[in-house]
Design a protein around this motif. Structure first.
Motif, PDB file in Angstrom:
ATOM      1  N   GLN A 145     -20.137 -18.870  -8.275  1.00 58.88           N
ATOM      2  CA  GLN A 145     -19.020 -19.220  -7.387  1.00 58.88           C
ATOM      3  C   GLN A 145     -17.680 -18.868  -8.023  1.00 58.88           C
ATOM      4  OE1 GLN A 145     -19.982 -23.368  -6.908  1.00 58.88           O
ATOM      5  NE2 GLN A 145     -21.008 -23.052  -4.942  1.00 58.88           N
ATOM      6  N   ASN A 146     -17.544 -19.175  -9.298  1.00 58.58           N
ATOM      7  CA  ASN A 146     -16.294 -18.880  -9.999  1.00 58.58           C
ATOM      8  C   ASN A 146     -16.066 -17.372 -10.123  1.00 58.58           C
ATOM      9  OD1 ASN A 146     -15.779 -21.608 -10.364  1.00 58.58           O
ATOM     10  ND2 ASN A 146     -16.756 -21.673 -12.375  1.00 58.58           N
ATOM     11  N   GLU A 171     -22.726 -22.456 -10.321  1.00 55.50           N
ATOM     12  CA  GLU A 171     -21.290 -22.712 -10.488  1.00 55.50           C
ATOM     13  C   GLU A 171     -20.576 -21.461 -11.020  1.00 55.50           C
ATOM     14  OE1 GLU A 171     -18.362 -25.687 -13.058  1.00 55.50           O
ATOM     15  OE2 GLU A 171     -20.487 -26.173 -12.783  1.00 55.50           O
ATOM     16  N   THR A 172     -21.204 -20.794 -11.981  1.00 52.79           N
ATOM     17  CA  THR A 172     -20.621 -19.573 -12.541  1.00 52.79           C
ATOM     18  C   THR A 172     -20.507 -18.490 -11.478  1.00 52.79           C
ATOM     19  OG1 THR A 172     -21.530 -20.051 -14.731  1.00 52.79           O
ATOM     20  CG2 THR A 172     -20.911 -17.767 -14.288  1.00 52.79           C
ATOM     21  N   ASN A 223     -28.267 -24.714 -12.350  1.00 45.57           N
ATOM     22  CA  ASN A 223     -27.084 -25.296 -11.707  1.00 45.57           C
ATOM     23  C   ASN A 223     -25.803 -24.689 -12.273  1.00 45.57           C
ATOM     24  OD1 ASN A 223     -28.691 -26.983 -10.147  1.00 45.57           O
ATOM     25  ND2 ASN A 223     -28.609 -28.662 -11.627  1.00 45.57           N
ATOM     26  N   GLU A 224     -25.802 -24.455 -13.574  1.00 47.40           N
ATOM     27  CA  GLU A 224     -24.639 -23.825 -14.199  1.00 47.40           C
ATOM     28  C   GLU A 224     -24.461 -22.396 -13.687  1.00 47.40           C
ATOM     29  OE1 GLU A 224     -22.892 -22.755 -18.664  1.00 47.40           O
ATOM     30  OE2 GLU A 224     -24.610 -24.105 -18.446  1.00 47.40           O
TER      31      GLU A 224
END
Length: 222
Positions: free
Chosen positions: A189-190, A186-187, A182-183
């Motif tokens: 996407q960033n 998110e990474t 999940n991290e």
């Protein structure tokens, strides 16, 4: 004459390759240990740069602790004075881990972590390119706990390491727990949103996202 000793250090791997294991243990290992302690910085530096390849040529049962200690000490040198030696430590790390076995990971771990703290781009980049080899050598349990966090931390930096870390995502996700996956999402996407002019990062994401998502991730559905 320091030049002769440096030549011996430069060629110690080539000289030892055709010799028997007994000769390496009896003659070549003591010679290298002596060269590593030489008073000449040029001899010491040459011996340090050949240390990784020399260890690779030995079997785990005959690698003396002094050689591993010397290899680990390479990561603690001052970067402004010994940048090439530190790079050689990073470049040869996975091979030394392979030769010594994961049983010595507890001894090599702090060296690996120190190398990742380097400010030298080529050190970080070579670690990023070989991180999948470290994962394979350590196995899923150790890699999940101790390598995946390093991967995610440096992936989020968006520096020179981002592309090779993205290219190796499949190997890391294979051993990652759900929260790490999940991290990663998110990474990712960033990274895409913050890439700006770094079009190669977006290209790498585009090239790998389908295979990585299909194989390793459970994406939310509407």
């Amino acid at each position: 004459i320091w030049g002769v000793r440096k030549a011996a250090a430069d060629n110690i791997v080539a000289i030892s390759q055709p010799t028997s294991l007994e000769t390496r243990i009896r003659t070549m290992i003591p010679l290298l240990l002596t060269l590593l302690q030489d008073i000449s910085q040029w001899v010491h530096k040459a011996a340090s740069q050949k240390l990784g390849p020399f260890i690779m040529a030995l079997s785990p049962s005959v690698i003396p602790e002094e050689l591993i200690d010397s290899f680990c000490s390479m990561a603690k040198l001052k970067e402004d004075e010994e940048e090439e030696v530190i790079f050689q430590c990073a470049y040869n790390f996975s091979a030394v881990l392979s030769a010594s076995g994961k049983e010595l990971w507890s001894k090599l771990k702090s060296t690996y972590e120190s190398l990742w703290e380097s400010d030298v781009d080529k050190v970080i980049k070579t670690l990023s390119c070989s991180i999948h080899q470290v994962v394979k050598l350590l196995g899923s349990e150790i890699a999940s706990a101790e390598i995946v966090p390093i991967w995610l931390e440096h992936l989020s930096d968006g520096g020179v390491q981002s592309i090779p870390l993205l290219e190796n995502a499949g190997y890391l996700l294979e051993v990652s727990k759900e929260e790490s996956k999940n991290e990663f999402i998110e990474t990712l996407q960033n990274l895409h949103e913050d890439s700006g002019r770094k079009w190669r990062i977006r290209q790498t994401i585009a090239e790998h996202i389908y295979a990585v998502s299909y194989t390793h991730l459970t994406l939310p559905t509407k």
